[in-house]
Design an enzyme around this catalytic site. Structure first.
Site, short mmCIF file in Angstrom:
data_model
loop_
_atom_site.label_atom_id
_atom_site.label_comp_id
_atom_site.label_asym_id
_atom_site.label_seq_id
_atom_site.Cartn_x
_atom_site.Cartn_y
_atom_site.Cartn_z
N GLU A 149 0.81 -1.22 0.00
CA GLU A 149 0.00 0.00 0.00
C GLU A 149 0.85 1.28 0.00
O GLU A 149 0.83 2.08 0.94
CB GLU A 149 -0.93 0.01 1.22
CG GLU A 149 -1.96 -1.10 1.19
CD GLU A 149 -2.91 -1.07 2.38
OE1 GLU A 149 -4.05 -1.53 2.23
OE2 GLU A 149 -2.50 -0.60 3.47
N GLU B 229 -6.01 -7.88 -0.60
CA GLU B 229 -6.61 -7.63 0.71
C GLU B 229 -8.05 -7.19 0.51
O GLU B 229 -8.34 -6.38 -0.37
CB GLU B 229 -5.89 -6.52 1.49
CG GLU B 229 -4.59 -6.92 2.14
CD GLU B 229 -4.03 -5.81 3.02
OE1 GLU B 229 -4.84 -5.10 3.69
OE2 GLU B 229 -2.81 -5.65 3.04
#
Length: 492
Positions: A197, A389
């Site tokens: 991320e 995710e």
């Protein structure tokens, strides 16, 4: 001759079903076998019910807090130091993943387990041996490891010495780390992600980049400077991977949050465009190998002056990725308002979408937003995508007979898998799906166990008390059936 392919119906046969974790949230053993302290080891638990505020986020650590934690560790609770003791339970946990039918298991390698301070010339053999054992255990069940090289942790010494990724000095240190991993595991790991991320640097300089925000003058500029250095480190790692592991696939990753305009007012629509661009900026650089033109104005309007060296552009061009991985938990609503620029790119929007339900932690639940995101990303990049995710944090209750009936999690995951299926039929090239966190683990943002994500319950509370017993939830059996049917049993 028909130039058009037929529509893909359902999930491809080689679709990578699995689950996702992070070393700092599951491993524990923070001071075992030579491991050094990480930035995540300094995330102290904050009781959400203490005082007048329920803000217990542990994302940010200041220089004052860091010094206090280092000097007086016994005064604080650091849940990420114990995780769920995957370090000693990995065989049991991987066996449970295999029982569910996992094709892949996303995990991360703890950088300070390999280089305890990040500054050593030679890696820590005990750390390398641990991951050898984990990968070998995966291979025993035919599970492909999906490895993130840097997932919200780095040696704390690099924060103390260089203030993290604000310094260019970290690029060769990361390259050294990457080359060690690739040479060691080239025959065991096919799928890699460089940084978890990357766009979360905009939310927490400390968590994403190991930067102490109170030690910089312009925090937004520092976030982008740290990102620039991570772009370069990722690029040199990709180049090394192609030399050492020609058949491997190496990708970038962002936290994908689709931004909707609050109204049809053109100003709101423009603000939604700007918010989405800040997300896309990261894969724009990693897939296209260059900074997008829209960031020139953004940098100028936000007083951001990046330190860029000659040759950086070529490094980025030479280190583009094979695929784009995303986490997806929610969508945003945005509008043209005074603080719009400040809110753009942030994790949580103060504007709630009246059309969406909220989770127990007030996160909007929006599976259609996942389909929209996947379509936009694939249209933009034309490279494979991977949802690595996605999940629901909730309070799970163990019944008197030892069961966990988490129908709410099944409902959440089911709706998002249907969105994946629709995206595939829209033409999106999707590699796989690894829900977070497949097994209960320490929450990234709050360092809690109470906020549970897994298909497997772990008997442990927020203070680390419990037997660590693993218990299959109802969602465990449901997801097992989904994988066995390759996603073909979702209707009804």
């Amino acid at each position: 001759m028909n130039m058009l392919k037929s529509i893909e119906k359902g999930f491809p046969k080689n679709f990578l079903w699995g689950g996702a974790t992070a070393a700092n949230q599951i491993e524990g053993a923070f001071d075992i076998d030579g491991k050094g302290l990480s930035t995540s080891d300094m995330a102290a638990y904050k009781d959400p019910y203490a005082g007048d505020s329920v803000d217990n986020f542990t994302f940010n650590v200041s220089s004052v807090e860091l010094e206090e934690y280092l000097n007086n560790p016994s005064k604080y609770v650091f849940p990420k130091r114990w995780g769920i003791d995957f370090y000693n339970h990995y065989k049991e946990d991987i066996a449970l993943f295999a029982e569910m039918g996992f094709k892949t298991f996303r995990l991360s390698i703890a950088w300070p387990r390999i280089f305890p301070t990040g500054l050593e010339d030679e890696p820590n053999e005990k750390g390398l041996e641990f991951y050898d054992k984990v990968f070998d255990e995966c291979a025993k069940y035919g599970i492909e490891p999906l490895v993130t090289m840097s997932h919200y942790e780095m040696p704390i010494e690099l924060t103390k010495k260089y203030n993290g990724w604000i310094s260019r000095e970290l690029i060769p240190l990361f390259e050294k780390y990457a080359i060690v991993l690739f040479n060691r595991y080239k025959d065991k790991v096919k799928y890699w992600i460089t940084f978890n991320e990357m766009n979360m640097n905009l939310n927490s300089l400390y968590t994403g980049a190991g930067v102490l925000a109170d030690k910089v003058d312009n925090q937004l500029e520092a976030a982008y400077q740290a990102s620039h250095h991570q772009f370069l480190a990722s690029a040199v790692a990709v180049k090394a991977a192609r030399d050492i592991m020609p058949d491997a696939k190496i990708g970038c990753m962002i936290n994908q949050i689709e931004s909707y305009a609050r109204t049809t007012k053109p100003e709101d629509q423009l603000q939604a465009l700007k918010s989405n661009q800040l997300n896309m900026f990261y894969p724009d650089v990693k897939v296209r190998g260059a900074y997008p033109s829209y960031m020139i104005r953004y940098f100028a309007e936000n007083n951001i002056q990046l330190q860029v060296e000659e040759g950086d552009e070529q490094i980025l061009r030479d280190g583009t990725v094979d695929y784009v991985a995303i986490s997806y938990y929610m969508s945003h609503v945005t509008e043209a308002r005074e603080d719009a620029a400040e809110l753009a790119g942030t994790f949580d929007s103060p504007i709630k979408n009246e059309h969406l339900e909220l989770s127990e932690w007030d996160w909007p639940i929006d599976p259609i937003g996942l389909r929209i995101s996947l379509n936009k990303l694939y249209d933009r990049y034309q490279v494979p995508l991977f949802v690595v995710e996605n999940g629901l944090g909730a309070r799970d209750i163990v019944t008197e007979d030892g069961k966990i009936h988490d129908d709410y999690r099944i409902d959440y995951i089911k709706k998002h898998i249907i969105a994946l299926k629709e995206a595939i039929e829209d033409g999106v090239d999707l590699m796989g799906y690894t829900p977070w966190g497949c097994i209960d683990l320490i929450s990234c943002g709050t360092s809690q166990m109470t906020k549970r994500y897994g298909f497997i319950y772990v008997d442990q509370d927020d203070e680390g008390n419990g037997s660590l017993k693993r218990i299959r939830k109802d969602s465990f059996y449901w997801f097992k059936d989904v994988i066995a049917a390759n996603g073909g049993n979702l209707e009804g």
